[in-house]
Design an enzyme around this catalytic site. Structure first.
Site, PDB file in Angstrom:
ATOM      1  N   ASP A   1      -0.303   5.098   0.988  1.00 54.39           N
ATOM      2  CA  ASP A   1      -0.471   6.012   1.932  1.00 54.39           C
ATOM      3  C   ASP A   1      -0.397   5.461   3.148  1.00 54.39           C
ATOM      4  O   ASP A   1      -1.075   4.524   3.600  1.00 54.39           O
ATOM      5  CB  ASP A   1      -1.656   6.956   1.658  1.00 54.39           C
TER       6      ASP A   1
ATOM      7  N   ASP B   1       0.963  -0.983   0.009  1.00 54.20           N
ATOM      8  CA  ASP B   1       0.056   0.135  -0.039  1.00 54.20           C
ATOM      9  C   ASP B   1       1.014   1.322   0.095  1.00 54.20           C
ATOM     10  O   ASP B   1       1.970   1.197   0.443  1.00 54.20           O
ATOM     11  CB  ASP B   1      -1.001  -0.214   1.341  1.00 54.20           C
TER      12      ASP B   1
END
Length: 238
Positions: A33, A31
């Site tokens: 952020d 991922d």
């Protein structure tokens, strides 16, 4: 659920017995952020519109899993970005976005062990593509903001694979990438922090929560609560 064990201070494991062999894996998916990087990009962009608190509240609820329709929550947040300039995106990238501790080291260790590296994000291509180039990542998928005459319209553009990279698309992207490189999902590592990472983490052989929301931390096979991303390497044989 297997018993959770504090393998080392700030490093919790469940469901497997270390050490593992990094070379037994073929793919690692990150991922973006609050996992690979230190910020939620949509929140920082919203700061330029004076709407950071409003957007951040929606982001936090979505990451905790309290908003079940991730696509709608993202559309709501992006609509609030209307009028922000592309120059502000550049400012966020240059001045606010930093790699989380250990990110570069973990990517390098994985690449050295022969793994392909995938960045798959509910964030935006403006940042994901720059990180892909910066870290020499193999694959990246994220959402594309519509920009007209240097200004955000408050909308996102459809791409060849679909409209929005949500939890289901993260899972599909991980599985398609495994198929592309010829590996089983059991040979994949998936690392994230929020509820929209759970689907891809659920199909990967090794799921890793990095300073994650409680729901994600509880389900991951590895939870890194202290230190950097490269603490994952502690569960592998040297």
């Amino acid at each position: 659920m297997p018993a959770r064990i504090e393998f080392a201070p700030g490093l919790v494991i469940q469901g497997f017995k270390p050490p593992l062999r990094l070379r037994d894996f073929k793919l690692i998916a990150f991922d973006m952020d609050s996992t690979l990087i230190n910020i939620e990009c949509v929140d920082e962009i919203a700061d330029a519109a004076g709407r950071k608190a409003e957007v951040a509240a929606i982001t936090e609820a979505a990451m905790r899993g309290e908003i079940t329709d991730y696509k709608e929550s993202l559309r709501r947040r992006v609509a609030l970005l209307k009028g922000v300039t592309e120059a502000h995106l550049a400012h966020v990238y240059r001045s606010r976005l930093q790699l989380n501790p250990g990110a570069a080291e973990l990517v390098l260790a994985c690449k050295s062990a022969g793994l392909k590296v995938l960045l798959v994000s509910g964030g935006f291509t403006y940042f994901a593509e720059r990180l892909r180039e910066r870290l020499a990542l193999d694959f990246a998928r994220s959402n594309r903001l519509e920009i007209v005459n240097g200004v955000l319209t408050g909308r996102m553009l459809d791409q060849s694979w679909g409209d929005i990279c949500d939890g289901a698309m993260k899972k599909e992207t991980l599985l398609r990438t495994c198929s592309l490189i010829g590996c089983d999902p059991a040979q994949a590592i998936a690392m994230g922090d929020g509820a929209n990472d759970l689907e891809m983490m659920g199909v990967a052989g090794l799921s890793v929560a990095y300073r994650a929301k409680p729901r994600v931390r509880a389900q991951a096979k590895v939870a890194i609560d202290m230190g950097g991303l490269d603490r994952l390497l502690e569960v592998f044989r040297a």
